[in-house]
Design a protein around this motif. Structure first.
Motif, PDB file in Angstrom:
ATOM      1  N   UNK A  27       0.843  -1.185   0.000  1.00 32.91           N
ATOM      2  CA  UNK A  27       0.000   0.000   0.000  1.00 32.91           C
ATOM      3  C   UNK A  27       0.876   1.232   0.000  1.00 32.91           C
ATOM      4  N   UNK A  28       1.548   1.405  -1.101  1.00 26.96           N
ATOM      5  CA  UNK A  28       2.524   2.487  -1.186  1.00 26.96           C
ATOM      6  C   UNK A  28       2.775   2.675  -2.671  1.00 26.96           C
ATOM      7  N   UNK A  30       5.047   4.049  -4.401  1.00 29.16           N
ATOM      8  CA  UNK A  30       6.397   3.779  -4.901  1.00 29.16           C
ATOM      9  C   UNK A  30       6.634   2.277  -5.008  1.00 29.16           C
ATOM     10  N   UNK A  85       1.838  13.618  -3.969  1.00 29.32           N
ATOM     11  CA  UNK A  85       2.325  13.872  -2.611  1.00 29.32           C
ATOM     12  C   UNK A  85       2.181  15.344  -2.250  1.00 29.32           C
ATOM     13  N   UNK A  90       0.312  12.470   1.083  1.00 30.89           N
ATOM     14  CA  UNK A  90       0.463  11.046   1.372  1.00 30.89           C
ATOM     15  C   UNK A  90       0.688  10.301   0.073  1.00 30.89           C
ATOM     16  N   UNK A  91       1.280   9.100   0.158  1.00 32.39           N
ATOM     17  CA  UNK A  91       1.390   8.279  -1.054  1.00 32.39           C
ATOM     18  C   UNK A  91       0.735   6.934  -0.829  1.00 32.39           C
ATOM     19  N   UNK A  92      -0.195   6.883   0.120  1.00 28.70           N
ATOM     20  CA  UNK A  92      -0.951   5.657   0.338  1.00 28.70           C
ATOM     21  C   UNK A  92      -2.174   5.685  -0.574  1.00 28.70           C
ATOM     22  N   UNK A  94      -4.939   4.154  -0.648  1.00 28.44           N
ATOM     23  CA  UNK A  94      -6.223   4.139   0.042  1.00 28.44           C
ATOM     24  C   UNK A  94      -6.588   5.548   0.522  1.00 28.44           C
ATOM     25  N   UNK A  95      -5.597   6.257   1.068  1.00 27.33           N
ATOM     26  CA  UNK A  95      -5.857   7.599   1.573  1.00 27.33           C
ATOM     27  C   UNK A  95      -6.226   8.549   0.434  1.00 27.33           C
ATOM     28  N   UNK A 101      -7.246  10.050   5.232  1.00 26.24           N
ATOM     29  CA  UNK A 101      -6.256  10.490   6.215  1.00 26.24           C
ATOM     30  C   UNK A 101      -5.502  11.687   5.665  1.00 26.24           C
TER      31      UNK A 101
ATOM     32  N   UNK B  28      12.044   1.696   2.489  1.00 22.89           N
ATOM     33  CA  UNK B  28      12.121   1.677   1.025  1.00 22.89           C
ATOM     34  C   UNK B  28      13.535   1.851   0.513  1.00 22.89           C
ATOM     35  N   UNK B  70      14.637   6.436  -8.238  1.00 23.67           N
ATOM     36  CA  UNK B  70      13.794   5.946  -7.145  1.00 23.67           C
ATOM     37  C   UNK B  70      14.344   6.393  -5.799  1.00 23.67           C
ATOM     38  N   UNK B  77      10.565  12.383  -0.509  1.00 23.91           N
ATOM     39  CA  UNK B  77       9.241  12.297   0.100  1.00 23.91           C
ATOM     40  C   UNK B  77       9.391  11.858   1.540  1.00 23.91           C
ATOM     41  N   UNK B  80       5.526   9.072   6.321  1.00 28.35           N
ATOM     42  CA  UNK B  80       5.094   8.956   7.704  1.00 28.35           C
ATOM     43  C   UNK B  80       5.202   7.498   8.085  1.00 28.35           C
ATOM     44  N   UNK B  83       0.792   3.530   9.661  1.00 27.18           N
ATOM     45  CA  UNK B  83      -0.022   2.882  10.676  1.00 27.18           C
ATOM     46  C   UNK B  83      -0.220   1.457  10.215  1.00 27.18           C
ATOM     47  N   UNK B  85      -1.821  -1.081   9.175  1.00 24.08           N
ATOM     48  CA  UNK B  85      -3.139  -1.487   8.729  1.00 24.08           C
ATOM     49  C   UNK B  85      -2.960  -2.733   7.890  1.00 24.08           C
TER      50      UNK B  85
END
Lengths: 104, 175
Positions: A27-28, A30, A85, A90-92, A94-95, A101, B28, B70, B77, B80, B83, B85
């Motif tokens: 979930x990222x 990148x 970003x 964020x880079x999630x 889902x968000x 979020x 990463x 990359x 970036x 964070x 979390x 999940x």
């Protein structure tokens, strides 16, 4: 004499599978691009192997095109990620999708 | 079992292990470094399979340029701490189904392959000069299209970067 062609296919298949798992489960953004790179690389390995098996130089030409397309894809993809970003913080994925979020 | 096949299996194991490590890392930067090892392995494989020019290009473009890009983005970036999940179960179900179908296809391909594919391949090598001549005599249009694609990607990346910056500047003026 090197190895049978089926072993090269198997290696390419396993690498492609690893890339696919990375693309689907991480979930990222990148890491998703990482998975795409791995899959393209696996395809290139298989093409070069096929070129050797059939004694055709064609496979290497296709692998070269794969290399160029991967370079173009990764540059635009990373620019998009930086843009996302900047806008959402964020880079999630889902968000981004639900704006859940968001950092303000 | 010749020396070439031993080298092939060593490289294959190295590639699979380092790629597997790369996709499971949380950090990463570590993932990028493992992936560099994997791409160097595939460059060696290209040398082994008789494509020296592609091997060198792989080192320069993939392991050099793309991975440094990359690394640059990963360091730019601020990530964070995620979390923890867990991915929803349906993701894993999708992975399982796709992997099953896909692996079945690969095994089927291996089983139905003609007997010639199960013999060890004869080694051959395409010298960079021959490869270049072939490329520019048979695939010149594709080469032009690829170069155009790279140009478009360059302009697109530049445009995306600039538009993001312009929006931020406007926002800064308004506030």
């Amino acid at each position: 004499m090197i190895v049978p062609y089926t072993h090269v296919i198997l290696l390419g298949g396993i690498l492609f599978l690893i890339g696919m798992v990375c693309t689907i489960t991480r979930r990222n953004l990148i890491m998703i691009l990482f998975g795409l790179e791995i899959m393209l690389n696996a395809a290139a390995v298989t093409f070069v192997g096929a070129g050797l098996q059939l004694q055709q130089i064609e496979g290497q030409a296709i692998a070269l095109f794969i290399l160029a397309v991967a370079a173009a894809e990764v540059s635009v993809g990373l620019a998009l990620i930086v843009c996302i970003y900047r806008q959402t913080g964020t880079i999630d994925p889902k968000c981004i999708e639900g704006n859940v979020c968001r950092l303000e | 079992m010749t020396i070439y096949s031993i080298i092939f299996y060593i490289i294959a194991a190295l590639m699979i292990i380092s790629t597997g490590m790369a996709v499971t890392r949380e950090n990463m930067v570590h993932a990028v470094l493992y992936l560099v090892v994997s791409f160097l392995g595939s460059a060696l494989l290209f040398f082994l399979l008789g494509a020296p020019l592609l091997g060198i290009l792989q080192v320069i473009i993939y392991a050099g340029a793309i991975m440094v890009l990359f690394l640059f983005i990963v360091m730019m970036i601020r990530i964070e701490p995620p979390e923890r999940r867990a991915s929803p179960v349906r993701h894993y179900v999708a992975v399982g189904v796709i992997c099953g179908i896909y692996f079945g296809a690969v095994v089927l391909l291996m089983l139905v392959s003609e007997p010639a594919a199960r013999e060890p391949m004869a080694s051959a090598i395409a010298s960079p000069a021959d490869f270049g001549h072939y490329l520019f005599s048979r695939h010149w249009l594709a080469i032009e299209m690829i170069s155009l694609l790279l140009l478009v990607a360059l302009i697109g990346a530049l445009h995306l970067g600039l538009s993001g910056m312009r929006r931020r500047t406007n926002k800064g003026d308004a506030s």
